[in-house]
Scaffold this active site. Structure first.
Site, short mmCIF file in Angstrom:
data_model
loop_
_atom_site.label_atom_id
_atom_site.label_comp_id
_atom_site.label_asym_id
_atom_site.label_seq_id
_atom_site.Cartn_x
_atom_site.Cartn_y
_atom_site.Cartn_z
N HIS A 94 1.09 -1.15 -0.36
CA HIS A 94 -0.03 -0.12 -0.08
C HIS A 94 1.21 1.25 0.05
CE1 HIS A 94 -2.77 2.85 1.11
NE2 HIS A 94 -3.91 2.21 0.51
N GLU A 164 -3.61 1.76 -7.83
CA GLU A 164 -4.11 3.33 -6.51
C GLU A 164 -3.17 4.33 -7.20
OE1 GLU A 164 -6.01 1.96 -2.88
OE2 GLU A 164 -4.23 1.85 -2.75
C1 PEP Z 1 -6.65 3.42 0.38
O1 PEP Z 1 -5.78 3.92 1.50
O2 PEP Z 1 -6.65 2.82 -0.11
C2 PEP Z 1 -7.72 4.30 -0.10
C3 PEP Z 1 -7.99 4.07 -1.33
O3 PEP Z 1 -8.56 5.37 0.40
P1 PEP Z 1 -9.53 6.30 -0.21
O4 PEP Z 1 -10.12 5.67 0.25
O5 PEP Z 1 -10.04 7.15 1.37
O6 PEP Z 1 -9.00 7.26 -1.28
#
Ligand code: PEP
Length: 245
Positions: A94, A164
Site C-alpha cells: 500500500h 491506486e
Molecule cells: C486506500 O487507502 O487504499 C484508499 C483507497 O483510501 P481512500 O479511499 O480514502 O482514498
C-alpha cells in the site's frame, strides 16, 4: 446481468472492537441485499475476534511480514499467523507503507512470496505519485512495480492487483473514468505479456472512491472492483457499494 465485482475495505488504523463488531453485524443482517463480493481489512488487533464471530465474512490483513518463520522480528506478524486467525487475504505494498515505512520492490516481492506460501491471497497495490503523473510516467512506473514483484510461477495467479494512484488516496481527487479504465487495461496487458497465469487476475481501482463516484466505477467493464479507504468506515457508503449491481 453485470458480473459481481470485488469490494475491499481498507480500515487502516481505525475502529475499536465494538465499532467493528457493530459494522459487521449490520452487514450480516442485510446480507440478502449484497450483490458484490467483499473483503474487510481491519487493523490486525481486530482480525481474530471478528473472523471468529463472523464466519461468513472474508477478512484480510493490511500488511504481512516478509519472513514466513517465527523469529526476532519485533512488531511483525507473518502469513502463517494470519492463516491461523482465519485471514484469507492481505494488502501488500500500500502506498502508505511504501511512503511511511520505505517499503520498496524487493521487500514487497518477499512479502508476496511469503503470503502465497501460506495460501494467503496478496492484494498488491500499485500506482504513480503526483510527480510521476505530471512527468507522464504513469505507465513506466506501473510496469516497473508489476514486473519487479510478480513472477511467472503458477501460485501467482492468486494475486489481486489494486491500481491506486497515490495522488488520489484520501484527497477527494480521482482520475477520469476513461483514464482509470485505460490504465487498468494497460495493467492487464502488462500481466498478459508476462505470463498466461495472469489471464484471470482481478484489477481493482482505489483512491477517493465514495457513494457519488462508485457506481460509475462499478459499471465499467474493465474495473473488476474497488479498494476503499475512508468511505469503507461509513456503513451506508460501504453498503451502497456492496448492493450495487
Ligand atoms: C486506500 O487507502 O487504499 C484508499 C483507497 O483510501 P481512500 O479511499 O480514502 O482514498
Amino acid at each position: 446481468m453485470n458480473k459481481a465485482k470485488l469490494i475491499v475495505a481498507n480500515w487502516k488504523m481505525n475502529f475499536f472492537y465494538k465499532q467493528a463488531y457493530n459494522f459487521c453485524k449490520k452487514i450480516i443482517s442485510k446480507k440478502k441485499q449484497i450483490k458484490n463480493n467483499f473483503i474487510i481489512c481491519p487493523p490486525s488487533s481486530l482480525i481474530f475476534r471478528l473472523s471468529n464471530k463472523f464466519r461468513q465474512i472474508n477478512f484480510g490483513a493490511q500488511d504481512c511480514s516478509a519472513v514466513n518463520e517465527f523469529g526476532a522480528y519485533t512488531g511483525d506478524i507473518n502469513s502463517k499467523m494470519l492463516k491461523d486467525i482465519n485471514c484469507k487475504y492481505t494488502l501488500i505494498g500500500h502506498s502508505e507503507r511504501r511512503e511511511l515505512y520505505k517499503e520498496d520492490e524487493s521487500l514487497i516481492s518477499l512479502k508476496i512470496l511469503s503470503a502465497l506460501k501460506s495460501n494467503i491471497k496478496p492484494i498488491l497495490c500499485v500506482g504513480e505519485n503526483l510527480n510521476q503523473k505530471r512527468r507522464g510516467d504513469t505507465k513506466k512506473i506501473l510496469k516497473y512495480q508489476l514486473n519487479k514483484v510478480l513472477l511467472k510461477k503458477k501460485e501467482f495467479k492468486k494475486v489481486i492487483i489494486a491500481y491506486e494512484p497515490v495522488w488520489a488516496i484520501g484527497t477527494g481527487k480521482t482520475p477520469s473514468i476513461e483514464d482509470i479504465s485505460n490504465t487498468i487495461l494497460y495493467i492487464k496487458n502488462v500481466l498478459a505479456k508476462k505470463s498466461s497465469i495472469y489471464k484471470n487476475v482481478l484489477v481493482l481501482y482505489g483512491g477517493s472512491v465514495n457513494t457519488n463516484n462508485s457506481k460509475l466505477f462499478l459499471n465499467n467493464i474493465n474495473i473488476d472492483g474497488l479498494l476503499v479507504g475512508g468511505a469503507s468506515l461509513i456503513f451506508n457508503s460501504f453498503f451502497s457499494m456492496l448492493k450495487h449491481k
